[in-house]
Design a protein around this motif. Structure first.
Motif, short mmCIF file in Angstrom:
data_model
loop_
_atom_site.label_atom_id
_atom_site.label_comp_id
_atom_site.label_asym_id
_atom_site.label_seq_id
_atom_site.Cartn_x
_atom_site.Cartn_y
_atom_site.Cartn_z
N ARG A 1 0.82 -1.22 0.00
CA ARG A 1 0.00 0.00 0.00
C ARG A 1 0.85 1.26 0.00
O ARG A 1 0.63 2.18 -0.80
CB ARG A 1 -0.94 0.01 1.22
CG ARG A 1 -2.13 -0.92 1.12
CD ARG A 1 -3.01 -0.77 2.36
NE ARG A 1 -3.69 0.52 2.38
CZ ARG A 1 -5.01 0.68 2.41
NH1 ARG A 1 -5.81 -0.38 2.39
NH2 ARG A 1 -5.54 1.89 2.44
N LEU B 1 -10.23 -3.95 -5.96
CA LEU B 1 -9.02 -4.49 -5.35
C LEU B 1 -9.44 -5.27 -4.11
O LEU B 1 -10.53 -5.07 -3.57
CB LEU B 1 -8.04 -3.38 -4.94
CG LEU B 1 -7.47 -2.48 -6.06
CD1 LEU B 1 -6.61 -1.38 -5.45
CD2 LEU B 1 -6.67 -3.29 -7.07
N ILE C 1 -11.14 -0.90 -2.71
CA ILE C 1 -11.39 -2.17 -2.02
C ILE C 1 -12.88 -2.36 -1.78
O ILE C 1 -13.44 -3.45 -1.99
CB ILE C 1 -10.60 -2.22 -0.68
CG1 ILE C 1 -9.10 -2.33 -0.97
CG2 ILE C 1 -11.06 -3.39 0.17
CD1 ILE C 1 -8.23 -2.11 0.26
N VAL D 1 -2.50 -4.81 -1.33
CA VAL D 1 -3.75 -5.01 -2.08
C VAL D 1 -3.41 -5.91 -3.27
O VAL D 1 -2.26 -6.01 -3.70
CB VAL D 1 -4.37 -3.69 -2.55
CG1 VAL D 1 -4.84 -2.87 -1.38
CG2 VAL D 1 -3.38 -2.90 -3.42
N LYS E 1 -7.91 -6.82 -0.19
CA LYS E 1 -6.84 -6.71 0.81
C LYS E 1 -5.99 -7.97 0.80
O LYS E 1 -6.48 -9.07 0.53
CB LYS E 1 -7.43 -6.54 2.21
CG LYS E 1 -8.10 -5.21 2.45
CD LYS E 1 -8.62 -5.16 3.89
CE LYS E 1 -9.31 -3.85 4.20
NZ LYS E 1 -9.82 -3.82 5.59
#
Length: 483
Positions: free
Chosen positions: A408, A447, A442, A458, A449
């Motif tokens: 990230r 995307l 997300i 991600v 996690k």
């Protein structure tokens, strides 16, 4: 007369022996019996340890301690030494050289002491086994498998895994049908069925298939260090040696796009004798056929299941749905081609949306039921991103390889460096904006996690990445080339 001369000669030799050497001479037979008895006890303990290690290894994610292996090697060597002493003891019986017999007696006494110490060392107060890091790991999966069709798909694969007559299984179906999701669930359950398989090895293959890359992936799972310049034949040999030692493993190759000979990769042919199984997921039935797998076709959800999955995901964060919105939701769910991935992505896109105009817009999008239609469905969630900044940040993720864990913090650094995040008063504020964009991506299921090397990451589903690359091919901001 000859016997008298032999006795006289032995007597003279005995006179040459002093102190403890007389004892070694006189007690050779007795000490040899003691040595044989203690060696039998030592081998009995070794056999018990083998039984315990094999039993525990089949029922737990454990492997034998190195010190136990070294101890067992010492047992084998000392047993061979004792057998040599037994042979020599038979040879010296009746010999006239008393000194030779006494020297043998000394070696027997020393060996009794060695055997006794080795027997005591075999108590292993710390246990015989340690955790085995190569025995597979649970894989997080958020998607639901509660629909009857998903349950049925899963049971078909599971039954073949438990069928001793089936050694290779090919799970096939179109992208987004749920092949990887179901195999992740099966991977996790296999980890708890330790009496059936000892190892579960998961390898993601991807489109950019080449033997060397796949060998590196498999070697990484087996904790084998393959250098970049190592030739293919050497890598094949190392992988084959390691897998041949393991026995009773399940090797899962996820997202295979091209067939290959197992022996060229170093993978032993799964047989009843080695107790191994191979499972592959692919979009191509042809790959299953050429790999000589028992094919398992993934069934699509029924329309009712698709609607339930969609509504359950939408309502998860919804305050209230009006009757009109619910009717539109049914149409939207129906247009997701009954594909779990498309349904989850679309539902994630519409979470928290109560504006009837947005729901009508979702209904009016031109959908197709073929693969191109699936791309259009997936693109809808991209189109709903609030501005170009979010869209460009999302498309930037396609620069990373398929199935890659994207750090990230590093990703946001790159966004800032590329000018994808607007200038603000401080770097901290720009990082906060980057995290907000990531969280939005997300939440809309563009995307997911992940965790890699203890850091927050991600990942982009391969189908989503295909969609992103298709968008960039129409409105190019960058060019992506495999490798």
């Amino acid at each position: 007369m000859e016997n008298i001369r032999s006795s006289i000669e032995i007597g003279k030799n005995l006179c040459d022996l002093t102190g403890p050497w007389i004892g070694y001479y006189n007690n050779l037979d007795t000490n040899m019996e003691t040595l044989k008895r203690k060696t039998e006890q030592l081998n009995g303990r070794n056999n018990d340890i083998n039984e315990e290690v094999n039993y525990a290894g089949q029922r737990s994610r454990k492997k034998q301690r190195i010190e136990v292996k070294l101890w067992q090697e010492n047992v084998r060597m000392i047993t061979a030494d004792v057998q040599t002493l037994e042979r020599q003891e038979r040879e010296v019986r009746g010999l006239k050289n008393a000194l030779q017999r006494a020297q043998l007696g000394k070696r027997v006494v020393d060996k009794i002491e060695e055997v006794g110490k080795l027997y005591k060392d075999g108590e292993f107060s710390n246990g015989l086994l340690i955790d085995d890091p190569t025995c597979g790991h649970a894989i997080p999966t958020a998607e639901s498998l509660a629909e009857p069709t998903s349950v049925r798909n899963r049971e078909k694969i599971w039954n073949f895994l438990m069928d001793d007559a089936v050694r290779k299984i090919g799970v096939h179906g179109m992208g987004g049908v749920g092949k990887t999701t179901i195999m992740k669930s099966i991977n996790n359950q296999l980890l708890f069925r330790t009496s059936t398989f000892s190892d579960v090895i998961w390898v993601t293959v991807s489109k950019a298939f080449d033997i060397k890359n796949l060998q590196r992936q498999i070697a990484k799972k087996l904790n084998i260090d393959l250098s970049d310049d190592e030739d293919e034949l050497r890598s094949t040999s190392e992988i084959h040696d390691m897998l041949s030692q393991k026995k009773r493993y399940v090797l899962i190759l996820d997202d295979l796009w091209k067939e290959f000979p197992l022996e060229k990769m170093g993978i032993p042919e799964p047989t009843r004798d080695n107790g191994c199984k191979l499972v592959l997921t692919t979009r191509s039935l042809d790959v299953c056929t050429k790999m000589k797998c028992r094919p398992v076709e993934m069934e699509l959800l029924t329309e009712e299941e698709a609607l339930n999955l969609f509504m359950n995901n939408v309502k998860e964060h919804q305050t209230m749905l009006t009757i009109e919105v619910e009717e539109i939701a049914k149409e939207v769910a129906k247009k997701c081609a009954r594909l779990p991935l498309a349904i989850v992505v679309m539902a994630g896109c519409m979470r928290g949306v109560n504006d009837i105009r947005e729901w009508r817009n979702a209904r009016n999008v031109q959908w197709l039921l073929d693969k191109e239609g699936l791309f259009e469905q997936l693109k809808f969630s991209y189109s709903r991103l609030k501005d170009e900044q979010e869209q460009h940040c999302f498309l930037y993720c396609a620069l990373y390889p398929e199935d890659h864990d994207i750090d990230r913090e590093k990703l946001i650094e790159y966004w800032i460096a590329e000018g994808l995040i607007s200038e603000m008063n401080s770097i901290e504020a720009m990082f906060d904006e980057g995290h907000s964009i990531l969280n939005k991506l997300i939440k809309t299921c563009l995307l997911v996690k992940s965790i890699a090397y203890g850091r927050e990451c991600v990942k982009m589903h391969d189908l989503i990445r295909d969609m992103a690359l298709k968008i960039t091919s129409v409105s190019p901001r960058f060019m992506v080339r495999a490798g």
